[in-house]
Scaffold this active site. Structure first.
Site: not given
Length: 450
Positions: A176, A272, A339
């Protein structure tokens, strides 16, 4: 009577599982504080020292290093940074003293075949700008420190002293906001390692794109510009981008990734879940919460919403075309609603992990790193991939805009998976290791819950 015996038997199994969990917990990795970084001004938002968790390599991996940067979103102004100042995303004082390593950080060969015996480091994230900020002045009222770039330098320097200066293999990676950091700092990391070392970069869910939201505006572009301005990040962003575009645009990998000289591998879901929730349909663009149910579970999306998401996928894939067919740049782009997929065992490497070309993420990354084969795979459109582990979120506030906070760690706390829950999957892995039937045990635990 029979049901009582079954209940006792299930209780015994659960107790044994808890004992196994305790045994496995002994592999948790303690925190290391970089105390000497404070004198250099390399500190978290609250002025506390940077920190990381370090599990030393062994055997053939003694001179191989994997540096994984933690995710956790960003703070884009004084208010949002103050919100982080007193938690683990802004202060090492609030960080857990030990954390579990799994997935790409795991130290068991059966769960992490190619990197299990490397030196594995998890760098904690406490600056709020993907390790790019550097503002000398500290406001005497807020006492906020914007020093992410110094934190990066101090941590890498500390690791070099502890043996990374002798690295033969090295990877910088992240999830991330940490995945974005691994792209931004890829070439810099390479420049700090020995000249003869094999050095590559991996980004997990860090390829954020500059797309319009459902209201037609570019909320994410504004957010990134505010992050850069607040943290003084411009001088630490790729010059190949800042020489052409405004600094805020240079947090979007699509505008500079083609200029990265070091080999890099991108792992991302084309749908995502963070980007769908916060770039495509952020709260500010959906004041009536029409996307709320869809964002929690892709199975709840209407045909029109799915059509919009298919359009987002098209835009995401278009943003990848800047990579061309480079032999040094690999990718694993699946069509899952997910994610961050490298740090969780179930999506990194298990019997039912997501597959592309019959290959798990772990296998694809290892083949690419060791030059066994180029891996450059893009999945077909949702819902074509039955191996996906699609996120289902339970705790959310439709009126809250979580773009600056809700990333890898935050999402993991309020998400689950339709195949096996995180807990059940972890228990199954333990059972495989200890020779117990995982499916039987999972059934027992689920029965116990009912």
């Amino acid at each position: 009577m029979e049901s009582t015996r079954i209940g006792q038997w299930l209780n015994l199994i659960v107790v044994n599982v808890l004992l196994l969990l305790k045994i496995e917990a002994s592999s948790y990795v303690p925190i290391t504080y970089v105390q000497n970084a404070v004198a250099k001004g390399a500190v978290c938002l609250d002025g506390s020292p940077p920190a990381y968790h370090f599990d030393k390599g062994f055997g053939a991996g003694i001179n191989s290093w994997l540096v994984q940067f933690e995710g956790g979103g960003w703070c884009n102004n004084v208010t949002t940074c103050l919100n982080r100042k007193n938690n683990h995303l802004g202060s090492s004082k609030q960080m857990a003293k030990q954390i579990a390593f799994s997935g790409i950080l795991g130290n068991k060969q059966q769960f992490n075949p190619d990197f299990y015996n490397w030196n594995r480091i998890k760098v904690r994230y406490c600056d709020g700008a993907s390790f790019t900020g550097d503002v000398e002045a500290v406001n005497p009222v807020t006492k906020l420190h914007f020093r992410g770039a110094r934190v990066f330098a101090a941590v890498i320097e500390d690791l070099l002293v502890k043996g990374m200066k002798n690295a033969q293999n090295a990877i910088i990676s992240g999830c991330s906001a940490g995945g974005l950091a691994s792209i931004l700092h890829c070439d810099r990391f390479r420049s700090l390692l020995p000249r003869g070392a094999k050095v590559k970069c991996i980004s997990d869910a860090g390829y954020f794109i500059n797309a319009r939201d459902v209201s037609g505006t570019r909320y994410i572009e504004q957010l990134f510009s505010e992050i850069v301005a607040t943290h003084g990040s411009a001088r630490n962003l790729p010059p190949s981008c800042t020489s052409r575009l405004s600094p805020g645009m240079c947090l979007f990998p699509q505008y500079f990734v083609s200029q990265i000289a070091t080999p890099i591998f991108l792992i991302n879901a084309a749908y995502d879940s963070w980007q769908i929730k916060n770039i495509l349909a952020p709260g500010v663009a959906d004041p009536h919460g029409r996307w709320h149910s869809c964002k929690l579970d892709i199975n709840n999306c209407s045909p029109n919403q799915l059509g919009t998401m298919q359009g987002f996928r098209t835009e995401f894939l278009r943003a990848l075309t800047v990579l061309g067919n480079s032999q040094s740049k690999g990718m694993f782009i699946d069509s899952c609603y997910a994610h961050c997929q490298t740090e969780m065992q179930e999506t990194w490497f298990t019997t039912d992990s997501p597959l592309l070309a019959k290959t798990t993420i772990a296998e694809a990354v290892a083949d690419w790193f060791y030059d066994r084969r180029l891996f450059h795979q893009i999945d077909c459109a949702y819902p074509c991939n039955p191996s996906c582990h699609n996120r289902i979120f339970y705790q959310d506030n439709p009126g809250k805009n979580v773009s600056t906070e809700d990333t890898s760690d935050a999402s993991a706390r309020n998400a689950s998976f339709p195949k096996l829950s995180n807990k059940a999957q972890w228990i199954e892995l333990l059972c495989i290791k200890h020779g117990i039937s995982g499916l039987l045990l999972t059934f027992a635990i689920l029965s116990k819950k009912e």
